[in-house]
Design a protein around this motif. Structure first.
Motif, short mmCIF file in Angstrom:
data_model
loop_
_atom_site.label_atom_id
_atom_site.label_comp_id
_atom_site.label_asym_id
_atom_site.label_seq_id
_atom_site.Cartn_x
_atom_site.Cartn_y
_atom_site.Cartn_z
N CYS A 106 0.26 -1.81 -0.43
CA CYS A 106 0.31 0.08 -0.16
C CYS A 106 1.00 1.22 0.10
CB CYS A 106 -0.77 -0.03 1.20
SG CYS A 106 -1.63 1.59 1.91
N PHE A 119 -5.34 2.51 -2.32
CA PHE A 119 -5.64 2.56 -1.52
C PHE A 119 -6.70 0.46 -1.19
CE2 PHE A 119 -10.66 2.77 -0.64
CZ PHE A 119 -11.22 3.73 -0.07
N CYS A 122 -4.39 -0.63 1.55
CA CYS A 122 -4.57 -0.46 2.21
C CYS A 122 -5.79 -0.76 2.64
CB CYS A 122 -4.29 1.18 2.19
SG CYS A 122 -2.84 1.79 1.80
N ARG A 123 -6.92 -1.27 2.43
CA ARG A 123 -8.03 -1.50 2.72
C ARG A 123 -7.90 -2.80 3.05
NH1 ARG A 123 -11.47 0.25 -0.86
NH2 ARG A 123 -10.87 -0.58 -2.03
N LYS A 124 -7.40 -3.84 2.31
CA LYS A 124 -6.55 -5.40 2.96
C LYS A 124 -6.03 -5.37 3.59
CE LYS A 124 -7.86 -6.78 -2.57
NZ LYS A 124 -6.98 -7.13 -3.06
N GLU A 127 -8.24 -4.99 7.19
CA GLU A 127 -8.96 -5.59 7.26
C GLU A 127 -8.90 -7.02 7.73
OE1 GLU A 127 -11.00 -7.03 3.17
OE2 GLU A 127 -12.17 -4.85 2.97
#
Length: 134
Positions: A106, A119, A122-124, A127
């Motif tokens: 990320c 993005f 980063c979200r993964k 999570e």
């Protein structure tokens, strides 16, 4: 005669001692040796040498995602962003459930200007981190 053999042996031992003292330490042989050497060189801020040590580690054992992530980190420091992204992609491919490697990807993607993909990574990473805390 015996004196000639003694002199030869003495010269041989003396030479080996000098060579050992000159080299200062045993040269790395295994993937882990090169990995550890790379970490030490990073601490010393010798990034070009660290990169070579990590690459040698990867050549000896291509299955270690941490090696690929460290290659990515060093390449990022050296501002070789496209190569850094590829190294982190490889780390994530080898360990898709690693929040740390995804976070590294990320950050590297963001530095490379690939913000949409950064993005998503980063979200993964978030999570994966949240799931590991449950």
């Amino acid at each position: 005669t015996m004196l000639k053999h003694f002199r030869f042996f003495f010269i041989l031992v003396f030479t080996l001692v000098q060579i050992t003292q000159i080299s200062g330490q045993v040269q790395p042989q295994t993937a882990k040796d090169f990995f550890d050497k790379g970490l030490q060189l990073m601490k010393e801020r010798k990034f070009d040498e660290a990169l070579e040590a990590f690459r040698q580690s990867a050549r000896l054992d291509a299955s270690q995602p941490a090696t690929r992530a460290n290659i990515g980190t060093v390449l990022s420091v050296l501002e070789r962003r496209a190569e850094a992204v590829e190294a982190f992609r490889e780390a994530v491919r080898l360990a898709p459930q690693s929040a740390d490697f995804r976070a590294g990807l990320c950050k590297t993607l963001a530095y490379a200007g690939q913000l949409t993909e950064a993005f998503a990574e980063c979200r993964k990473a978030v999570e994966l981190e949240e799931n590991s805390l449950l």
